[in-house]
Design a protein around this motif. Structure first.
Motif, PDB file in Angstrom:
ATOM      1  N   ALA A   4       0.826  -1.208   0.000  1.00  0.00           N
ATOM      2  CA  ALA A   4       0.000   0.000   0.000  1.00  0.00           C
ATOM      3  C   ALA A   4       0.859   1.257   0.000  1.00  0.00           C
ATOM      4  O   ALA A   4       0.657   2.161  -0.819  1.00  0.00           O
ATOM      5  CB  ALA A   4      -0.950  -0.012   1.200  1.00  0.00           C
ATOM      6  N   ALA A   5       1.815   1.335   0.929  1.00  0.00           N
ATOM      7  CA  ALA A   5       2.651   2.531   1.018  1.00  0.00           C
ATOM      8  C   ALA A   5       3.461   2.728  -0.255  1.00  0.00           C
ATOM      9  O   ALA A   5       3.658   3.866  -0.711  1.00  0.00           O
ATOM     10  CB  ALA A   5       3.569   2.442   2.234  1.00  0.00           C
ATOM     11  N   PHE A   6       3.917   1.633  -0.838  1.00  0.00           N
ATOM     12  CA  PHE A   6       4.713   1.731  -2.061  1.00  0.00           C
ATOM     13  C   PHE A   6       3.873   2.298  -3.208  1.00  0.00           C
ATOM     14  O   PHE A   6       4.299   3.247  -3.892  1.00  0.00           O
ATOM     15  CB  PHE A   6       5.262   0.355  -2.436  1.00  0.00           C
ATOM     16  N   LEU A   7       2.695   1.751  -3.431  1.00  0.00           N
ATOM     17  CA  LEU A   7       1.872   2.232  -4.531  1.00  0.00           C
ATOM     18  C   LEU A   7       1.412   3.671  -4.300  1.00  0.00           C
ATOM     19  O   LEU A   7       1.363   4.471  -5.247  1.00  0.00           O
ATOM     20  CB  LEU A   7       0.665   1.313  -4.722  1.00  0.00           C
ATOM     21  N   ARG A   8       1.090   4.013  -3.055  1.00  0.00           N
ATOM     22  CA  ARG A   8       0.703   5.403  -2.771  1.00  0.00           C
ATOM     23  C   ARG A   8       1.852   6.359  -3.101  1.00  0.00           C
ATOM     24  O   ARG A   8       1.638   7.437  -3.659  1.00  0.00           O
ATOM     25  CB  ARG A   8       0.286   5.553  -1.316  1.00  0.00           C
ATOM     26  N   GLU A  53      -4.067  -2.080  -4.121  1.00  0.00           N
ATOM     27  CA  GLU A  53      -3.287  -1.136  -3.314  1.00  0.00           C
ATOM     28  C   GLU A  53      -3.435  -1.426  -1.823  1.00  0.00           C
ATOM     29  O   GLU A  53      -2.503  -1.209  -1.049  1.00  0.00           O
ATOM     30  CB  GLU A  53      -3.723   0.298  -3.621  1.00  0.00           C
ATOM     31  N   GLN A  54      -4.572  -1.900  -1.407  1.00  0.00           N
ATOM     32  CA  GLN A  54      -4.793  -2.208   0.011  1.00  0.00           C
ATOM     33  C   GLN A  54      -4.306  -3.594   0.402  1.00  0.00           C
ATOM     34  O   GLN A  54      -4.429  -3.985   1.563  1.00  0.00           O
ATOM     35  CB  GLN A  54      -6.281  -2.060   0.350  1.00  0.00           C
ATOM     36  N   GLY A  55      -3.761  -4.336  -0.563  1.00  0.00           N
ATOM     37  CA  GLY A  55      -3.271  -5.671  -0.257  1.00  0.00           C
ATOM     38  C   GLY A  55      -4.352  -6.698  -0.076  1.00  0.00           C
ATOM     39  O   GLY A  55      -4.106  -7.756   0.521  1.00  0.00           O
ATOM     40  N   ARG A  56      -5.566  -6.436  -0.595  1.00  0.00           N
ATOM     41  CA  ARG A  56      -6.676  -7.363  -0.414  1.00  0.00           C
ATOM     42  C   ARG A  56      -6.935  -8.224  -1.643  1.00  0.00           C
ATOM     43  O   ARG A  56      -7.759  -9.133  -1.587  1.00  0.00           O
ATOM     44  CB  ARG A  56      -7.953  -6.578  -0.064  1.00  0.00           C
ATOM     45  N   LEU A  82       7.209  -4.759  -7.060  1.00  0.00           N
ATOM     46  CA  LEU A  82       5.748  -4.889  -7.069  1.00  0.00           C
ATOM     47  C   LEU A  82       5.334  -6.347  -7.229  1.00  0.00           C
ATOM     48  O   LEU A  82       4.440  -6.834  -6.513  1.00  0.00           O
ATOM     49  CB  LEU A  82       5.162  -4.034  -8.197  1.00  0.00           C
ATOM     50  N   ARG A  83       5.956  -7.063  -8.167  1.00  0.00           N
ATOM     51  CA  ARG A  83       5.618  -8.474  -8.369  1.00  0.00           C
ATOM     52  C   ARG A  83       5.895  -9.293  -7.112  1.00  0.00           C
ATOM     53  O   ARG A  83       5.092 -10.160  -6.738  1.00  0.00           O
ATOM     54  CB  ARG A  83       6.411  -9.042  -9.541  1.00  0.00           C
TER      55      ARG A  83
END
Length: 271
Positions: A4-8, A53-56, A82-83
């Motif tokens: 999440a933090a990475f994508l944000r 993004e939320q890891g869900r 990311l992968r």
């Protein structure tokens, strides 16, 4: 170390105009792209991107990850990160690797003039030749749990004296550790190193929050050695084919340079 933090952070780093989006009708409250815009650029639904993004999101396909990476203009290291972060739990190794005897013999054979060592998960020093051990911090004399490149750069009291360009070394080390965290997010040593540095180093915390992912596989490094003096070395790193959790690192000097002479003197003294 979450996705999440990475994508944000990658969303916030992009200028909407630079990726071909029209000006927003209302002023943006935060910089960068909105989630809806990333989803649009990636060609997926907004709800699906939010779950990613939320890891869900579970079982994200490679094509979707590639689409998100393209939308966020990720470089190769960031794409790999990311992968890895999106990989299912339990697919990462959990034990420290063992360096093969053949690799140790290779290290020893280079010992007369080439400092060399093998780095494992979390940037642990796993093996070295005598010259490699003496190049920085006298690794062989340290307790096993402190034989770690990142811990030494950020927490060792002699780190700034050893590295004249400490700020650059620190930034590269933090970025390399984040890459390690992406490859091995479930590895206890990786998690332990990151947790200790977040707790003990304000400089590391600031760099970690930048979410930079980078592996610098070659370059030059300045070392102010307490015995050999100033050393200007070129470094190369090689992922070992038989165990991709291990990396062989070598340092060489320009032929005929003062650094070459100093390294040979240091090797002779060690012998």
């Amino acid at each position: 170390m979450g996705i999440a933090a990475f994508l944000r952070s990658r969303r916030a780093a992009l200028d909407p105009g630079a990726v071909g989006l029209p000006p927003a009708p209302n002023p943006r409250r935060v910089p960068g792209l909105r989630r809806e815009e990333v989803a649009q650029l990636a060609g997926i639904s907004v709800d699906y991107y939010i779950r990613i993004e939320q890891g869900r999101a579970q079982g994200i396909s490679g094509s979707v990850l590639d689409a998100v990476a393209r939308a966020l203009r990720l470089n190769d290291d960031e794409r790999a990160y990311l992968r890895n972060m999106a990989a299912p739990p339990g697919t990462q190794p959990g034990t420290a690797p063992v360096v093969r005897p053949e690799i140790q013999r290779l290290l020893d054979a280079m010992g007369e003039a080439v400092p060399a060592f093998v780095v494992g998960p979390g940037l642990d020093y796993l093996a070295w030749n005598p010259l490699g051990a003496r190049l920085a911090f006298d690794v062989a004399a340290l307790p096993p749990e402190r034989r770690n490149a990142a811990l030494l750069v950020f927490l060792h009291p002699g780190s700034r004296a050893l590295h004249p360009d400490w700020d650059r070394v620190a930034a590269e080390t933090a970025a390399a550790l984040r890459s390690e965290a992406g490859r091995h997010p479930c590895h206890p040593r990786v998690k332990g190193v990151v947790a200790e540095l977040l707790a003990e180093s304000a400089e590391f915390r600031a760099l970690w929050e930048d979410q930079e992912v980078r592996e610098t596989m070659s370059g030059r490094k300045l070392i102010r050695h307490p015995e050999a003096g100033d050393l200007d070395v070129a470094y190369e790193t090689f992922r070992l084919a038989t165990d991709d959790t291990q990396t062989l690192c070598t340092y060489t000097a320009d032929p005929g340079s003062p650094t070459e002479t100093a390294l040979r003197r240091l090797a002779a003294a060690e012998a």
